[in-house]
Every structure is written in structure tokens, then in C-alpha cells.
Design a protein around this motif. Structure first.
Motif, mmCIF file in Angstrom:
data_model
loop_
_atom_site.group_PDB
_atom_site.id
_atom_site.type_symbol
_atom_site.label_atom_id
_atom_site.label_comp_id
_atom_site.label_asym_id
_atom_site.label_seq_id
_atom_site.Cartn_x
_atom_site.Cartn_y
_atom_site.Cartn_z
ATOM 1 N N GLY A 1 44.975 58.056 28.583
ATOM 2 C CA GLY A 1 44.277 58.932 29.508
ATOM 3 C C GLY A 1 42.763 58.884 29.412
ATOM 4 N N ASN A 2 42.231 58.166 28.449
ATOM 5 C CA ASN A 2 40.783 58.059 28.301
ATOM 6 C C ASN A 2 40.168 56.991 29.199
ATOM 7 O OD1 ASN A 2 40.873 60.040 26.379
ATOM 8 N ND2 ASN A 2 40.515 58.685 24.632
ATOM 9 N N TYR A 3 41.011 56.262 29.926
ATOM 10 C CA TYR A 3 40.526 55.128 30.692
ATOM 11 C C TYR A 3 40.803 55.283 32.173
ATOM 12 C CZ TYR A 3 40.321 52.834 26.160
ATOM 13 O OH TYR A 3 40.024 52.509 24.859
ATOM 14 N N GLY A 4 39.912 54.709 32.958
ATOM 15 C CA GLY A 4 40.228 54.418 34.338
ATOM 16 C C GLY A 4 40.864 53.035 34.384
ATOM 17 N N TRP A 5 41.681 52.804 35.408
ATOM 18 C CA TRP A 5 42.470 51.577 35.451
ATOM 19 C C TRP A 5 42.289 50.855 36.772
ATOM 20 C CZ3 TRP A 5 45.165 49.792 31.322
ATOM 21 C CH2 TRP A 5 45.288 50.659 30.244
ATOM 22 N N GLY A 6 42.156 49.547 36.670
ATOM 23 C CA GLY A 6 42.004 48.748 37.869
ATOM 24 C C GLY A 6 42.849 47.496 37.834
ATOM 25 N N TRP A 7 43.114 46.982 39.027
ATOM 26 C CA TRP A 7 43.764 45.684 39.192
ATOM 27 C C TRP A 7 42.839 44.786 39.998
ATOM 28 C CZ3 TRP A 7 48.115 44.009 36.836
ATOM 29 C CH2 TRP A 7 48.966 44.965 36.273
ATOM 30 N N PHE A 8 42.718 43.562 39.541
ATOM 31 C CA PHE A 8 41.909 42.559 40.215
ATOM 32 C C PHE A 8 42.749 41.298 40.366
ATOM 33 C CE2 PHE A 8 37.724 44.581 40.010
ATOM 34 C CZ PHE A 8 37.968 45.583 39.091
ATOM 35 N N ARG A 9 42.300 40.392 41.225
ATOM 36 C CA ARG A 9 43.009 39.119 41.376
ATOM 37 C C ARG A 9 42.027 37.999 41.650
ATOM 38 N NH1 ARG A 9 46.203 40.034 47.150
ATOM 39 N NH2 ARG A 9 44.352 40.080 48.504
ATOM 40 N N GLN A 10 42.434 36.810 41.262
ATOM 41 C CA GLN A 10 41.615 35.627 41.498
ATOM 42 C C GLN A 10 42.489 34.525 42.069
ATOM 43 O OE1 GLN A 10 39.363 34.174 38.121
ATOM 44 N NE2 GLN A 10 37.916 33.154 39.471
ATOM 45 N N ALA A 11 42.213 34.185 43.313
ATOM 46 C CA ALA A 11 42.941 33.111 43.984
ATOM 47 C C ALA A 11 42.287 31.774 43.646
ATOM 48 C CB ALA A 11 42.929 33.344 45.485
ATOM 49 N N PRO A 12 43.028 30.686 43.789
ATOM 50 C CA PRO A 12 42.463 29.367 43.480
ATOM 51 C C PRO A 12 41.191 29.096 44.266
ATOM 52 C CG PRO A 12 44.824 29.209 43.780
ATOM 53 C CD PRO A 12 44.441 30.612 44.168
ATOM 54 N N GLY A 13 40.142 28.713 43.566
ATOM 55 C CA GLY A 13 38.888 28.376 44.212
ATOM 56 C C GLY A 13 38.069 29.555 44.689
ATOM 57 N N LYS A 14 38.492 30.769 44.349
ATOM 58 C CA LYS A 14 37.771 31.959 44.802
ATOM 59 C C LYS A 14 37.357 32.808 43.613
ATOM 60 C CE LYS A 14 40.033 32.304 49.323
ATOM 61 N NZ LYS A 14 40.757 33.198 50.249
ATOM 62 N N GLU A 15 36.432 33.727 43.853
ATOM 63 C CA GLU A 15 36.011 34.646 42.824
ATOM 64 C C GLU A 15 37.056 35.752 42.661
ATOM 65 O OE1 GLU A 15 31.152 34.154 43.208
ATOM 66 O OE2 GLU A 15 32.114 36.081 43.636
ATOM 67 N N ARG A 16 37.038 36.359 41.488
ATOM 68 C CA ARG A 16 37.933 37.469 41.240
ATOM 69 C C ARG A 16 37.535 38.651 42.114
ATOM 70 N NH1 ARG A 16 39.022 38.599 35.059
ATOM 71 N NH2 ARG A 16 36.816 39.204 35.115
ATOM 72 N N GLU A 17 38.525 39.324 42.679
ATOM 73 C CA GLU A 17 38.251 40.423 43.598
ATOM 74 C C GLU A 17 39.053 41.668 43.233
ATOM 75 O OE1 GLU A 17 39.480 39.487 47.591
ATOM 76 O OE2 GLU A 17 41.586 39.268 47.043
ATOM 77 N N PHE A 18 38.530 42.787 43.693
ATOM 78 C CA PHE A 18 39.149 44.081 43.462
ATOM 79 C C PHE A 18 40.417 44.226 44.291
ATOM 80 C CE2 PHE A 18 39.373 48.509 42.562
ATOM 81 C CZ PHE A 18 39.627 49.182 43.755
#
Length: 126
Positions: free
Chosen positions: A30-47
Motif C-alpha cells: 500500500g505504500n506504492y502507486g502502481w503502473g503498467w507500461f509496454r514497449q512494442a518492437p522498434g518503439k519507445e516504452r509507453e504508459f
């Protein structure tokens, strides 16, 4: 030492569903905020999406709204990314991340996350 361990993902046909899990060890969930990100081939990681325990809502990038859902199991210190109606454009390595200093306006900022999972491959293909 805080660690995030991911599981799930894999190969699915277009229109299918997958779930990726992210389990925290060495810290208080509970002390953290949580996120998911993804990185497609040849692209930058995104939210993809994120939430804070004190924030009251979960935020998603427009391209996944209505298809992806972030949930959590406090007892298991685990966050889930449920992905439905998957398309080939969702193919990417998916990462969970935890941050102890997150505010709502920073949920999409990768630099604000202190800890990252190892990444999980999700491939959508017929």
C-alpha cells in the motif's frame, strides 16, 4: 530489497484475452502507486495504466480504455493487468512498475517509478 516479479502473458489470437500479474516482495504494497507500461518492437516504452491507493480511480491510456483493466489483491501484494479484445497492435513487452512518490499528475511518467518488473512478452497473432 523491493522486487517485482511478473508472470502470465504469452501468445493469443486477435480478439483473445490474457492476464499479466505483478507481485511485490520486500516492500509494503500500500505504500506504492502502481503502473503498467509496454514497449512494442522498434518503439519507445509507453504508459498503459496506473493507480494510487489514495487516488480513488485508475487511469488508462486511450488506446486500451474499455479493453484493459488493472486490479489488485492486497493480501497477495499483487497487481493484475487483464487484457481483453487484444489486437496485433497490443503486441509488446509489458512491464509493471511501482513508485513511492507518485502523485496523480505523474502516473504516466516513467521516471517517477522506483521499481520495475522484469517484463513479460505479450504476442497477439493469428
Amino acid at each position: 530489497q523491493v522486487q517485482l516479479m511478473q508472470s502470465g502473458g504469452g501468445l493469443v489470437q486477435p480478439g483473445g484475452s490474457l492476464r499479466v500479474s505483478c507481485t511485490l516482495s520486500g516492500g509494503t504494497f500500500g505504500n506504492y502507486g502502481w503502473g503498467w507500461f509496454r514497449q512494442a518492437p522498434g518503439k519507445e516504452r509507453e504508459f498503459v495504466g496506473a493507480f494510487r491507493f489514495s487516488g480513488g480511480r485508475t487511469y488508462y491510456t486511450d488506446s486500451v480504455k474499455g479493453r484493459f483493466t488493472i486490479s489488485r489483491d492486497n493480501a497477495k501484494s499483487t497487481v493484475y493487468l487483464q487484457m481483453n479484445s487484444l489486437s496485433p497492435e497490443d503486441t509488446a513487452v509489458y512491464y509493471c512498475a511501482a513508485g513511492s512518490r507518485l502523485i496523480t499528475s505523474s502516473l504516466g511518467s516513467q521516471a517517477m517509478y522506483d521499481n520495475w518488473g522484469q517484463g513479460t512478452q505479450v504476442t497477439v497473432s493469428s
